[in-house]
Design an enzyme around this catalytic site. Structure first.
Site, short mmCIF file in Angstrom:
data_model
loop_
_atom_site.label_atom_id
_atom_site.label_comp_id
_atom_site.label_asym_id
_atom_site.label_seq_id
_atom_site.Cartn_x
_atom_site.Cartn_y
_atom_site.Cartn_z
N ASP A 154 -15.57 45.14 -5.04
CA ASP A 154 -15.23 46.46 -4.51
C ASP A 154 -13.94 46.32 -3.69
O ASP A 154 -13.79 45.38 -2.90
CB ASP A 154 -16.40 46.92 -3.63
CG ASP A 154 -16.27 48.35 -3.15
OD1 ASP A 154 -15.59 49.15 -3.82
OD2 ASP A 154 -16.88 48.68 -2.11
N HIS A 155 -13.01 47.24 -3.87
CA HIS A 155 -11.75 47.23 -3.11
C HIS A 155 -11.01 45.89 -3.16
O HIS A 155 -10.58 45.37 -2.11
CB HIS A 155 -11.97 47.66 -1.65
CG HIS A 155 -12.31 49.11 -1.53
ND1 HIS A 155 -11.38 50.10 -1.73
CD2 HIS A 155 -13.49 49.73 -1.28
CE1 HIS A 155 -11.98 51.28 -1.60
NE2 HIS A 155 -13.25 51.08 -1.33
N HIS B 113 -15.04 56.82 3.77
CA HIS B 113 -15.90 55.67 4.04
C HIS B 113 -16.47 55.75 5.45
O HIS B 113 -15.87 56.38 6.32
CB HIS B 113 -15.11 54.37 3.90
CG HIS B 113 -14.60 54.11 2.51
ND1 HIS B 113 -13.29 54.29 2.15
CD2 HIS B 113 -15.25 53.70 1.39
CE1 HIS B 113 -13.14 53.99 0.87
NE2 HIS B 113 -14.31 53.64 0.38
N GLY B 114 -17.59 55.11 5.67
CA GLY B 114 -18.15 55.02 7.02
C GLY B 114 -19.12 56.15 7.31
O GLY B 114 -19.71 56.73 6.41
ZN LIG Z 1 -14.67 52.49 -1.33
#
Ligand SMILES: [Zn+2]
Length: 283
Positions: A81-82, A179-180
């Protein structure tokens, strides 16, 4: 056996559902996510960010995923991911990851194209699908800085050019998620998603889905999303289960005891998402 995300996502696209991609942080996350997938007979993607592979290496996570997949009756993929650069993607493929993301979304459009194409050029001939990102998913991703003050939406015309040039296998899009932990109720711009879908035919990926209401996610799947990422909610579930046990039985010193309810929290959460994504009983 581990499978790649390619067939999984194309099947999802055909069947108008999405496969959940769940960020795993340790052995217990892996076991809980697999248990959920087995119980729901759902294909599943486990993924790790560079921050997580700094905690335990790519080799560790690839090995855990391989062992989990060997005894699982459902398709399992392990995805980077990322991915934060060409080298990281190569390291992940070398370690046995069956899918990678190269995230050039912080770069200029042309630089994002060049970076993404450099990875697809190597990965696609090896049958490793490549997820790319265009536009901005807001919030704080992994341990990087928060993204603020820019238009977060993916431009549909750019998306078309991007996919045609880079040959990426799937595309993460900016449609309003972050995100978060959300402060207010998040809002997915469904029209932006429809516009992107009308220009590109690769599976689309939704990031920052923790905290997004299920009905918005279901609507986004109708509009072309085939992979949905959950990270924050799993962390919260694990910590809730672990801490809940420890505050009830503070004298406990065997971590396995507190890990059990923690894994159960993750399993229930993942199963409920699989039901909403429509991937249950699609293995
Ligand atoms: Zn992401």
């Amino acid at each position: 056996m581990l499978t790649t995300t390619k067939e999984m996502l194309l099947k999802a696209q055909d069947g108008h559902y999405a496969v959940g991609a769940f960020n795993v942080e340790n052995l217990e996350f892996v076991m809980a996510v697999i248990a959920a997938a087995e119980e729901r007979h759902s294909p599943v993607i486990m993924q790790t960010t560079p921050g997580t592979v700094k905690y335990a290496s790519l080799d560790y996570f690839a090995a855990m995923a391989r062992v989990a997949a060997q005894s699982a009756s459902v398709p399992v993929a392990i995805h980077l991911d990322h991915g934060d650069g060409f080298d990281r993607c190569m390291q992940a493929m070398h370690a046995g990851y069956t899918s990678v993301m190269i995230d050039g979304s912080h770069e200029k459009f042309e630089d994002n194209i060049d970076l993404t194409a450099s990875v697809t050029k190597v990965a696609l001939p090896l049958d490793i699908p490549v997820e790319a990102e265009l536009g901005k998913v807001g919030g704080k991703e992994d341990d990087g800085p928060a993204v603020e003050g820019e238009s977060p939406y993916t431009d549909p015309d750019q998306a078309q050019q991007f996919v045609e040039t880079t040959l990426c296998s799937s595309l993460a899009v900016g449609v309003g998620t972050a995100h978060g932990v959300y402060k207010g109720t998040p809002h997915i711009e469904q029209q932006v998603l429809k516009d992107i879908r009308s220009r590109v035919d690769v599976p689309l990926v939704l990031h920052g889905t923790s905290g997004v209401p299920d009905d918005q996610v279901a609507e986004a799947i109708k509009n072309g999303i085939c992979k949905v990422n959950y990270a924050t909610e799993l962390r919260q579930a694990y910590t809730r289960g672990f801490m809940g046990f420890m505050s009830k039985y503070p004298d406990t010193f065997d971590p396995k005891k507190a890990a059990k309810p923690a894994m159960e929290e993750i399993k229930q959460l993942v199963m409920s998402h699989m039901d909403n994504l429509g991937s249950s009983y699609k293995a």
